[in-house]
Design an enzyme around this catalytic site. Structure first.
Site, PDB file in Angstrom:
ATOM      1  N   ARG A  50      -8.860   9.224   4.369  1.00 18.40           N
ATOM      2  CA  ARG A  50      -8.053   8.758   5.504  1.00 18.40           C
ATOM      3  C   ARG A  50      -6.584   9.128   5.313  1.00 18.40           C
ATOM      4  O   ARG A  50      -6.017   8.922   4.241  1.00 18.40           O
ATOM      5  CB  ARG A  50      -8.177   7.243   5.610  1.00 18.40           C
ATOM      6  CG  ARG A  50      -7.248   6.647   6.626  1.00 18.40           C
ATOM      7  CD  ARG A  50      -7.181   5.149   6.491  1.00 18.40           C
ATOM      8  NE  ARG A  50      -6.528   4.752   5.264  1.00 18.40           N
ATOM      9  CZ  ARG A  50      -5.637   3.764   5.169  1.00 18.40           C
ATOM     10  NH1 ARG A  50      -5.315   3.080   6.239  1.00 18.40           N
ATOM     11  NH2 ARG A  50      -5.105   3.447   4.030  1.00 18.40           N
ATOM     12  N   HIS A  63      -9.085   0.727  -1.813  1.00 15.55           N
ATOM     13  CA  HIS A  63      -8.211   0.361  -0.702  1.00 15.55           C
ATOM     14  C   HIS A  63      -8.866   0.505   0.668  1.00 15.55           C
ATOM     15  O   HIS A  63      -8.737  -0.365   1.509  1.00 15.55           O
ATOM     16  CB  HIS A  63      -6.970   1.250  -0.773  1.00 15.55           C
ATOM     17  CG  HIS A  63      -5.932   0.954   0.255  1.00 15.55           C
ATOM     18  ND1 HIS A  63      -5.401  -0.300   0.419  1.00 15.55           N
ATOM     19  CD2 HIS A  63      -5.318   1.754   1.170  1.00 15.55           C
ATOM     20  CE1 HIS A  63      -4.493  -0.264   1.393  1.00 15.55           C
ATOM     21  NE2 HIS A  63      -4.445   0.959   1.870  1.00 15.55           N
ATOM     22  N   GLU A 114       4.870   8.675   5.650  1.00 15.26           N
ATOM     23  CA  GLU A 114       3.971   8.282   4.562  1.00 15.26           C
ATOM     24  C   GLU A 114       3.248   9.536   4.081  1.00 15.26           C
ATOM     25  O   GLU A 114       3.359  10.606   4.690  1.00 15.26           O
ATOM     26  CB  GLU A 114       2.973   7.227   5.042  1.00 15.26           C
ATOM     27  CG  GLU A 114       3.618   5.882   5.305  1.00 15.26           C
ATOM     28  CD  GLU A 114       2.601   4.779   5.476  1.00 15.26           C
ATOM     29  OE1 GLU A 114       2.802   3.723   4.883  1.00 15.26           O
ATOM     30  OE2 GLU A 114       1.619   4.949   6.201  1.00 15.26           O
ATOM     31  N   ARG A 150      -3.145  10.681  -0.531  1.00 16.06           N
ATOM     32  CA  ARG A 150      -3.400   9.618  -1.509  1.00 16.06           C
ATOM     33  C   ARG A 150      -4.321  10.013  -2.644  1.00 16.06           C
ATOM     34  O   ARG A 150      -4.113   9.607  -3.781  1.00 16.06           O
ATOM     35  CB  ARG A 150      -4.030   8.424  -0.791  1.00 16.06           C
ATOM     36  CG  ARG A 150      -3.006   7.714  -0.014  1.00 16.06           C
ATOM     37  CD  ARG A 150      -3.514   6.450   0.549  1.00 16.06           C
ATOM     38  NE  ARG A 150      -2.384   5.881   1.270  1.00 16.06           N
ATOM     39  CZ  ARG A 150      -2.468   4.925   2.156  1.00 16.06           C
ATOM     40  NH1 ARG A 150      -3.628   4.396   2.429  1.00 16.06           N
ATOM     41  NH2 ARG A 150      -1.394   4.484   2.752  1.00 16.06           N
ATOM     42  N   HIS A 159      -5.946   3.322  -3.405  1.00 16.63           N
ATOM     43  CA  HIS A 159      -4.509   3.398  -3.154  1.00 16.63           C
ATOM     44  C   HIS A 159      -3.824   3.654  -4.486  1.00 16.63           C
ATOM     45  O   HIS A 159      -4.079   2.965  -5.466  1.00 16.63           O
ATOM     46  CB  HIS A 159      -3.983   2.110  -2.524  1.00 16.63           C
ATOM     47  CG  HIS A 159      -2.638   2.307  -1.893  1.00 16.63           C
ATOM     48  ND1 HIS A 159      -1.501   2.480  -2.633  1.00 16.63           N
ATOM     49  CD2 HIS A 159      -2.275   2.400  -0.602  1.00 16.63           C
ATOM     50  CE1 HIS A 159      -0.482   2.669  -1.802  1.00 16.63           C
ATOM     51  NE2 HIS A 159      -0.924   2.616  -0.570  1.00 16.63           N
TER      52      HIS A 159
END
Ligand code: FAD
Length: 557
Positions: free
Chosen positions: A393, A358, A127, A297, A248
């Protein structure tokens, strides 16, 4: 320190007791409950809706841990620190990544079934921000649902864990020394435990999840209203990093007026090779970052937002048509079904996507044992700020954080119990009554708070946009006070208690975001576009003033 403010609510009409009361039934809360049982303590889990209604069951991509060949906790640490943009607590990250692999193995021991290859090895995907394949997944893209299923089954099988569903926790109760001694709650039930009551306990663990519902568009479920952060603030606890909300990048775009929880298109879809393209079909992430679509992100969310503005578009596209029907059905069954339910077939058409709120990187400040600044009050999972996420994060680190720090909280409680340092507590009833009641906004305030926050404090922030939001939020608070003065207060009930929590959390978030005059991690200021380490490589600590207003103070450097 005792609780200085409380939600307006009737006095408790019933009382229950437990050794440890856990608020919330996601990965964090249920893991705490299962582990304190091992120490012989009686646990009670109190949860707002059904046991599986938090964010945990919605998690798609998976759980990150250095389980693969050639991967090491040190490499996982490096990726986490890069994503956290200078604000991670390195010791906390080290704890996460070194204890993580065994915590995942213990979760498997509880009964969670992860996807495996033909040789029985756990399948790992990649990811955003990870330089290795280290994300374990279950049911293709239904990891959270499987984790939730396994944990719920385990707690239901343990007679030493009492479960109270449909119970909204309101406020902390303390003893005369200011140690947590229980909580007040409202049970939507029948019989003896109906309406407002109290639970007395030797320690209280907040595991109430995130606060995505402060924004109009979010991936978070309806229960994610920031209740734990609001409760902690009213109890005098320190809260930190609230300004770092992760948006997100790829949430299914459902139209300009869509509100509330929106379907997520997991990062794992990009991890498996789907491309982000603009209205002209151009792959705009290539050349912007070495990891292209798999950049952290915040970088992807910013790039999408910029491109949307440049093109005057409402969304971008995620193109995974080259996966083919079989891979979509096998690897991403949940996402395929959710896209098709909204009239989009990713097998034949690119998916319209836009960023949405998110993940809350900040929360109630804890040490590495989950202890908050209020003795006996612990926090765990998304409600907590352990320091592992910093300003952003890293994908799939949150389920892991919930697991690892839940185990650490249980270990701390067990140690205290063995040392005789976890006695029964007597609630200081006079102090609870003396706490100032917070007037409740009407239930319609929820939508207004969400609109104000998305408009002024979302992906794009500036002093002017946040001043407008702060003014709007202050007006809602003033009206609530005015209605009390006119003897027309809003009824105390779930919707108005949640609106009060949303209002407090939103106000605190905007105050911190306005103060942080730089761009860092997922906090993006249009008027301060650079990262400013000289002034801002530090945390903002938020507490309540005597009048109940949140105030953020920069931590000493
Ligand atoms: C769509 C989506 C996809 C995600 N994908 C991933 C992923 O792939 N990997 C990853 O690591 N993370 C992912 N995340 C984030 C991750 O799921 C959450 O951070 C994590 O599950 C939080 O767990 P938790 O136990 O802290 O809280 P939650 O699972 O949110 O549980 C919170 C609990 O607290 C209860 N509660 C809240 N307020 C109260 C109250 N006042 N009184 C009583 N109970 C209350 C709720 O009802 C709920 O039971 C995703 C999140 C979403 C929304």
């Amino acid at each position: 320190m005792s609780v200085t403010h409380r939600l307006t609510a009737p006095a408790p009409g019933w009382t229950a007791t437990a050794d440890v009361v856990v608020v919330g039934s996601g990965v964090a809360g249920l893991t705490v409950a299962l582990n304190v049982r091992k120490a012989g303590l009686r646990a009670m889990v109190v949860t707002k809706a059904m046991l599986d209604e938090g964010s945990t069951r919605w998690a798609q991509g998976g759980i990150a841990a250095a389980l693969g060949e050639g991967d090491t906790p040190e490499q996982h640490l490096d990726d986490t620190l890069v994503a956290g943009a200078g604000l991670c607590d390195e010791d906390a990250v080290r704890t996460l990544v070194t204890e993580g692999p065994d915590a995942v193995r213990r979760l498997i021991g509880v009964g969670a079934l992860f996807d495996r290859d033909e040789a029985g090895e756990i399948l790992l995907t990649r990811e955003g921000g990870h330089h290795r394949r280290r994300i374990a997944h279950a049911g293709g893209d239904a990891t959270g649902a499987e984790i939730s299923r396994a944990l719920v089954a385990a707690v239901r099988n343990d007679p030493g864990i009492e479960l109270i569903e449909h119970a909204l926790v309101l406020d902390l109760l303390t003893d005369a020394e200011g140690h947590a001694a229980g909580l007040t709650l409202h049970v939507m039930g029948e019989g003896q435990r109906d309406g407002v009551g109290a639970v007395r306990a030797r320690a209280v663990v907040l595991a109430t999840g995130g606060m995505g519902q402060v924004f109009s568009a979010t991936t978070n479920p309806a229960v994610s209203t920031g209740d734990g952060v609001a409760l902690a603030l009213r109890a005098g606890a320190a809260v930190t990093d609230l300004e770092f909300v992760q948006f997100h990048p790829t949430v299914l775009w459902l139209g300009p007026d869509a509100e509330g929880q929106q379907p997520l298109v997991s990062e794992a879809v990009r991890g498996e090779g789907a491309h982000l393209v603009d209205a002209d079909g151009v792959r705009f992430m290539v050349g912007q970052h070495e990891l292209a679509e798999l950049a952290p992100r915040d970088i992807v969310a910013k790039a999408i937002t910029r491109r949307i503005q440049e093109q005057g578009a409402e969304h971008m596209f995620l193109d995974g048509r080259h996966f083919g029907a079989e891979m979509w059905a096998h690897r991403f069954p949940t996402i395929l079904a959710s896209c098709r339910a909204h009239g989009i077939d990713p097998v034949t058409a690119p998916i319209p996507v836009a960023p949405a709120a998110h993940y809350a990187s900040g929360g109630v400040r804890t040490d590495r044992h989950g202890r908050t600044s209020v003795p006996g009050l612990y926090a765990c999972g998304e409600v907590a700020c352990t320091g592992v996420h910093g300003a952003n994060r890293l994908a799939s680190n949150s389920l892991l954080e919930g697991l690892v720090f839940a185990e650490r909280i249980a270990a701390d409680l067990a140690k205290r119990h063995r040392a005789g340092d976890l006695p029964e507590r007597t609630v200081d009833v006079a102090a609870a009554r003396a706490a100032q009641p917070v007037p409740l906004p009407p239930s319609e305030a929820r939508a207004e708070i969400q609109r104000l926050m998305s408009r002024g404090a979302g992906v794009l922030r500036s002093a002017a946009s946040m001043a407008d939001t702060a003014t709007g939020l202050a007006l809602i608070a003033e009206q609530a006070y005015a209605h009390v003065a006119e003897e027309k207060p809003a009824d105390p009930r779930v919707e108005t208690w949640e609106a009060a929590n949303l209002l407090l959390v939103a106000t605190a978030l905007v105050a911190a975001a306005a103060q942080r005059e730089e761009t860092r991690g997922c906090h993006w200021r249009e008027d301060f576009p650079e990262r400013d380490d000289a002034h801002w490589r530090r945390h903002l600590i938020t507490t309540l003033t005597a009048s109940g207003d949140p105030v953020s103070t920069p931590e000493e450097q």
